[in-house]
Design a protein around this motif. Structure first.
Motif, short mmCIF file in Angstrom:
data_model
loop_
_atom_site.label_atom_id
_atom_site.label_comp_id
_atom_site.label_asym_id
_atom_site.label_seq_id
_atom_site.Cartn_x
_atom_site.Cartn_y
_atom_site.Cartn_z
N SER A 60 0.82 -1.22 0.00
CA SER A 60 0.00 0.00 0.00
C SER A 60 0.85 1.26 0.00
O SER A 60 0.39 2.33 -0.42
CB SER A 60 -0.96 0.01 1.19
N LYS A 61 2.10 1.15 0.46
CA LYS A 61 3.03 2.28 0.44
C LYS A 61 3.85 2.34 -0.84
O LYS A 61 4.71 3.19 -1.00
CB LYS A 61 3.99 2.19 1.63
N GLY A 62 3.61 1.39 -1.76
CA GLY A 62 4.38 1.34 -3.00
C GLY A 62 5.77 0.76 -2.81
O GLY A 62 6.64 0.94 -3.66
N GLU A 63 5.98 0.05 -1.72
CA GLU A 63 7.29 -0.54 -1.43
C GLU A 63 7.33 -2.00 -1.88
O GLU A 63 6.29 -2.63 -2.09
CB GLU A 63 7.57 -0.46 0.08
N LYS A 64 8.53 -2.51 -1.98
CA LYS A 64 8.72 -3.92 -2.28
C LYS A 64 8.21 -4.74 -1.09
O LYS A 64 8.53 -4.44 0.05
CB LYS A 64 10.22 -4.16 -2.49
N ILE A 65 7.39 -5.75 -1.39
CA ILE A 65 6.85 -6.53 -0.27
C ILE A 65 7.94 -7.44 0.30
O ILE A 65 8.72 -8.04 -0.44
CB ILE A 65 5.58 -7.31 -0.66
N PRO A 66 8.01 -7.53 1.62
CA PRO A 66 9.11 -8.29 2.25
C PRO A 66 9.00 -9.81 2.12
O PRO A 66 10.01 -10.50 2.15
CB PRO A 66 9.04 -7.87 3.72
N TYR A 67 7.79 -10.34 1.97
CA TYR A 67 7.62 -11.79 1.91
C TYR A 67 6.98 -12.15 0.57
O TYR A 67 5.82 -12.55 0.50
CB TYR A 67 6.77 -12.30 3.07
N PRO A 71 9.75 -13.61 -6.13
CA PRO A 71 10.57 -12.39 -6.18
C PRO A 71 11.05 -12.01 -7.58
O PRO A 71 11.47 -10.88 -7.80
CB PRO A 71 11.75 -12.70 -5.26
N GLU A 72 10.91 -12.92 -8.55
CA GLU A 72 11.31 -12.56 -9.92
C GLU A 72 10.48 -11.42 -10.48
O GLU A 72 10.89 -10.78 -11.45
CB GLU A 72 11.26 -13.79 -10.84
N VAL A 73 9.34 -11.13 -9.89
CA VAL A 73 8.53 -10.00 -10.37
C VAL A 73 9.25 -8.68 -10.18
O VAL A 73 8.91 -7.69 -10.80
CB VAL A 73 7.14 -9.95 -9.71
N TYR A 74 10.25 -8.67 -9.30
CA TYR A 74 11.02 -7.46 -9.06
C TYR A 74 12.29 -7.37 -9.91
O TYR A 74 13.01 -6.39 -9.83
CB TYR A 74 11.40 -7.35 -7.59
N SER A 75 12.57 -8.38 -10.71
CA SER A 75 13.80 -8.35 -11.51
C SER A 75 13.62 -7.35 -12.65
O SER A 75 12.53 -7.09 -13.12
CB SER A 75 14.14 -9.73 -12.06
N GLU A 76 14.73 -6.80 -13.07
CA GLU A 76 14.71 -5.79 -14.12
C GLU A 76 14.32 -6.35 -15.47
O GLU A 76 13.91 -5.64 -16.35
CB GLU A 76 16.08 -5.12 -14.19
N ASN A 77 14.45 -7.66 -15.64
CA ASN A 77 14.16 -8.30 -16.92
C ASN A 77 12.69 -8.71 -17.06
O ASN A 77 12.29 -9.27 -18.06
CB ASN A 77 15.04 -9.53 -17.13
N SER A 78 11.90 -8.50 -16.01
CA SER A 78 10.49 -8.92 -16.06
C SER A 78 9.65 -7.96 -16.87
O SER A 78 9.85 -6.81 -16.95
CB SER A 78 9.92 -9.01 -14.65
#
Length: 78
Positions: A60-67, A71-78
Motif C-alpha cells: 500500500s506504500k508502494g514498497e517492495k513486499i518483504p515476503y 521475487p522474480e517480479v522485481y527483476s529488471e528483466n520482467s
C-alpha cells in the motif's frame, strides 16, 4: 545396526488432495495422514498473519513486499 527401513511417516500434504479413500498408504500401520493441518498452531498462524499484514502495508506504500512468493517480479528483466 542400521536397518535402512522407514519406521513411519506423517503426511500433511498429498497429491492429489484429498487423497483417495482407496490409497494403499491408508492401509499401512506406520503412516499417519493428516488433513493438511501442519500449520495449524497458534505460532504458525500468528506468524502467517504478521507476514501478510507486513506485505499489505508495504504494497500500500508502494514498497517492495518483504515476503514475496515470486521475487522474480522485481527483476529488471520482467
Amino acid at each position: 545396526m542400521i536397518s535402512k527401513k522407514i519406521w513411519g511417516a506423517g503426511l500433511d500434504v498429498t497429491h492429489p488432495e484429498p487423497m483417495s479413500k482407496e490409497s494403499p498408504l491408508l492401509e499401512l500401520s506406520n503412516v499417519c495422514v493428516l488433513p493438511h493441518i501442519g500449520s495449524a498452531t497458534m505460532e504458525a498462524r500468528t506468524g502467517m498473519a504478521k507476514m501478510a499484514a507486513e506485505n499489505i502495508i508495504a504494497f500500500s506504500k508502494g514498497e517492495k513486499i518483504p515476503y514475496c512468493a515470486n521475487p522474480e517480479v522485481y527483476s529488471e528483466n520482467s
